[in-house]
Design a protein around this motif. Structure first.
Motif: not given
Length: 226
Positions: A216-223
């Motif tokens: 979830a943290a990685l996707f938050a960064a990606l987005l």
């Protein structure tokens, strides 16, 4: 394509394991959609990851695949409780059939490499997100299911053993809103998996237990999300 900001929601195994909870998830998504695009990261159904580990052990010992039967029944029962139609359940049934074949292979060879274990353990999140798309559609919300392995790539370090490479992999945070938007296909609602990623060869890797929070943290960064 909408220019509304992305917001990431992460739901763990208990949160995605009942029809009532999927209704609550749908309500939360409706609250957010007027002002945001919503990217959901979901875990496997409660206890499924434990049962997958047990199924590998049963297969290695040549025992009956009781844990596989439990996993299949859990998904069938949840689909029935939500009211997911048979055609929407077909991708889950296909995944479970693939899982059964993999476990039968382990039972025949009495071998389960870290790479094969990662493939088996990924089925929980892959199946739960197919069910989730059906659950959201049941509540009138059309979403796009995205395979996390298409966006999260692991970092391979020299001399790293296969056990770490496949079962406790690292993914470096990065921002790439364009890649995420492309994967979303213009949808304002996305459902993807926690816990899983892929290496540069496209092989399935796991982020380790608790990896859905990391995802979830990685996707938050990606987005570049809120």
């Amino acid at each position: 394509m909408s220019s509304a900001p992305w917001i990431v929601l992460k739901f763990g195994g208990t949160s995605v394991a009942t029809a009532t909870n999927w209704a609550r998830i749908a309500d939360r998504v409706r609250e957010l959609l007027p002002t945001h695009r919503v990217w959901i990261v979901a875990s496997a159904l409660s206890q499924v990851s434990n049962r997958l580990e047990a199924a590998i052990g049963e297969a290695l010992d040549g025992e009956a695949l009781e844990s596989f039967d439990w996993i299949r029944n859990a998904h069938e029962q949840l689909a029935g409780a939500i009211g997911i139609p048979p055609e929407s359940y077909e991708p889950v049934a296909a995944l479970l059939e693939q899982l059964r074949h993999l476990l039968e292979g382990i039972r025949l060879t009495r071998e389960a490499s870290p790479r094969l274990r990662a493939r088996v353990m990924s089925f929980g999140e892959l199946a739960s997100t197919h069910l989730g798309i059906g659950a959201l559609a049941h509540h009138g919300l059309e979403g796009q299911r995205v395979d996390a392995r298409d966006l999260l790539r692991t970092t391979i370090r020299s001399n790293e053993p296969d056990s770490a490479r496949f079962l406790g992999a690292d993914v470096e945070p990065r921002q790439d809103v364009e890649a995420a938007d492309t994967a979303a296909g213009g949808a304002a609602l996305v459902l993807t998996q926690g816990f899983i990623a892929s290496n540069r060869r496209g092989e399935t890797c796991l982020l380790g237990r608790g990896g859905s929070d990391t995802s979830a943290a990685l996707f938050a960064a990606l987005l570049d999300s809120e």
